[in-house]
Write a protein that holds these residues in place. Sequence first.
Motif, mmCIF file in Angstrom:
data_model
loop_
_atom_site.group_PDB
_atom_site.id
_atom_site.type_symbol
_atom_site.label_atom_id
_atom_site.label_comp_id
_atom_site.label_asym_id
_atom_site.label_seq_id
_atom_site.Cartn_x
_atom_site.Cartn_y
_atom_site.Cartn_z
ATOM 1 N N ALA A 76 29.029 11.011 -55.346
ATOM 2 C CA ALA A 76 28.842 10.931 -53.894
ATOM 3 C C ALA A 76 28.526 9.503 -53.459
ATOM 4 O O ALA A 76 29.065 9.008 -52.464
ATOM 5 N N GLY A 77 27.658 8.826 -54.225
ATOM 6 C CA GLY A 77 27.348 7.439 -53.900
ATOM 7 C C GLY A 77 28.548 6.529 -54.042
ATOM 8 O O GLY A 77 28.777 5.644 -53.210
ATOM 9 N N GLU A 78 29.340 6.745 -55.080
ATOM 10 C CA GLU A 78 30.539 5.932 -55.268
ATOM 11 C C GLU A 78 31.555 6.173 -54.161
ATOM 12 O O GLU A 78 32.180 5.231 -53.669
ATOM 13 N N ASP A 79 31.702 7.439 -53.751
ATOM 14 C CA ASP A 79 32.639 7.732 -52.661
ATOM 15 C C ASP A 79 32.192 7.063 -51.356
ATOM 16 O O ASP A 79 33.020 6.518 -50.615
ATOM 17 N N ILE A 247 32.677 -4.818 -52.722
ATOM 18 C CA ILE A 247 32.104 -3.474 -52.887
ATOM 19 C C ILE A 247 33.077 -2.566 -53.635
ATOM 20 O O ILE A 247 32.703 -1.855 -54.580
ATOM 21 N N ILE A 248 34.333 -2.566 -53.237
ATOM 22 C CA ILE A 248 35.331 -1.720 -53.904
ATOM 23 C C ILE A 248 35.508 -2.144 -55.361
ATOM 24 O O ILE A 248 35.586 -1.300 -56.269
ATOM 25 N N ALA A 249 35.563 -3.447 -55.612
ATOM 26 C CA ALA A 249 35.732 -3.934 -56.982
ATOM 27 C C ALA A 249 34.536 -3.568 -57.863
ATOM 28 O O ALA A 249 34.705 -3.169 -59.031
ATOM 29 N N MET A 250 33.316 -3.647 -57.334
ATOM 30 C CA MET A 250 32.136 -3.297 -58.112
ATOM 31 C C MET A 250 32.105 -1.806 -58.447
ATOM 32 O O MET A 250 31.732 -1.413 -59.561
ATOM 33 N N THR A 254 32.226 -0.291 -62.176
ATOM 34 C CA THR A 254 31.205 0.632 -62.667
ATOM 35 C C THR A 254 31.836 1.901 -63.232
ATOM 36 O O THR A 254 31.419 2.401 -64.288
ATOM 37 N N GLN A 255 32.828 2.442 -62.558
ATOM 38 C CA GLN A 255 33.518 3.628 -63.068
ATOM 39 C C GLN A 255 34.206 3.339 -64.399
ATOM 40 O O GLN A 255 34.159 4.158 -65.326
#
Length: 269
Positions: A76-79, A247-250, A254-255
Amino acid sequence: MLNQRSLRKGSPYCATGRVSSSGSKGRLPLPHSSASMFLWAGGKATDGRSDHRSIYLKIREYDVLDRKKTETAHRAGEDRAILLGLSMVVLSVMMYFVLGITILRSYSDRVWTDEASCTVVNSSIVCDVNCSYSCGAECRRSSRYPCLQVFVSLNSSGKVVRLLHNEETQDGDPECFFVPKCRKDYAATHAVVQNISERLRSQHAVPCFVDPTDRADSAILTQIYGRVAVFHSLFWPTCTLIGGTIIIAMVKLTQYLSIMCERVSRIKR
């Protein structure tokens, strides 16, 4: 006689009878009691193992639930982070589009690009210009403002040209130095214009911007669409675009690292 001899010699029949009678009195209950004790002990041991197994299963279920909750929270946080990054990127693109058709277009079409030094030759109010102002939702009333004309001499070439306030004055009224806001009180507008005229007279030389191709017979005092204005207008959209991309790259990094850690842990197991 036969019975007595058989008893004396210990015939199998009598021995079998003794074994059966003695076994029925003392030996047969022992195997029964040991079997019951073994069954009771075995049942108790199996009960202990089942208790330990049930506790282990419960702990494992709790661990699985905790992992699922943690993974759900992380997803949820990643989304949300990806949605925030995409929103920032889209917003920056829209801002680039708006600035491209307004400020950047005016900056590319500007005529007065070279900076020069001008000497004020004449600064005076020549006439009054009619204008209209709003007095309500559907109310318009007429008024007037004084037209201030300023002529300067270019120090580089000695050419006398008309001085304008900025680029918008050329589109509004090219005959006047600047176009003030139309007001009901003409006396207040006249006082403001007269003050500007006196300040220009008091200055011997003023910086100005001219057309290097000499196609325009005028010069401007200040630039609206200069390099500084373009830089300030593009600074925040650029920061928004860079922030959204980071933000998207981080999140993607992480994934990827979490997937690699999970694969390594599976290999070790």
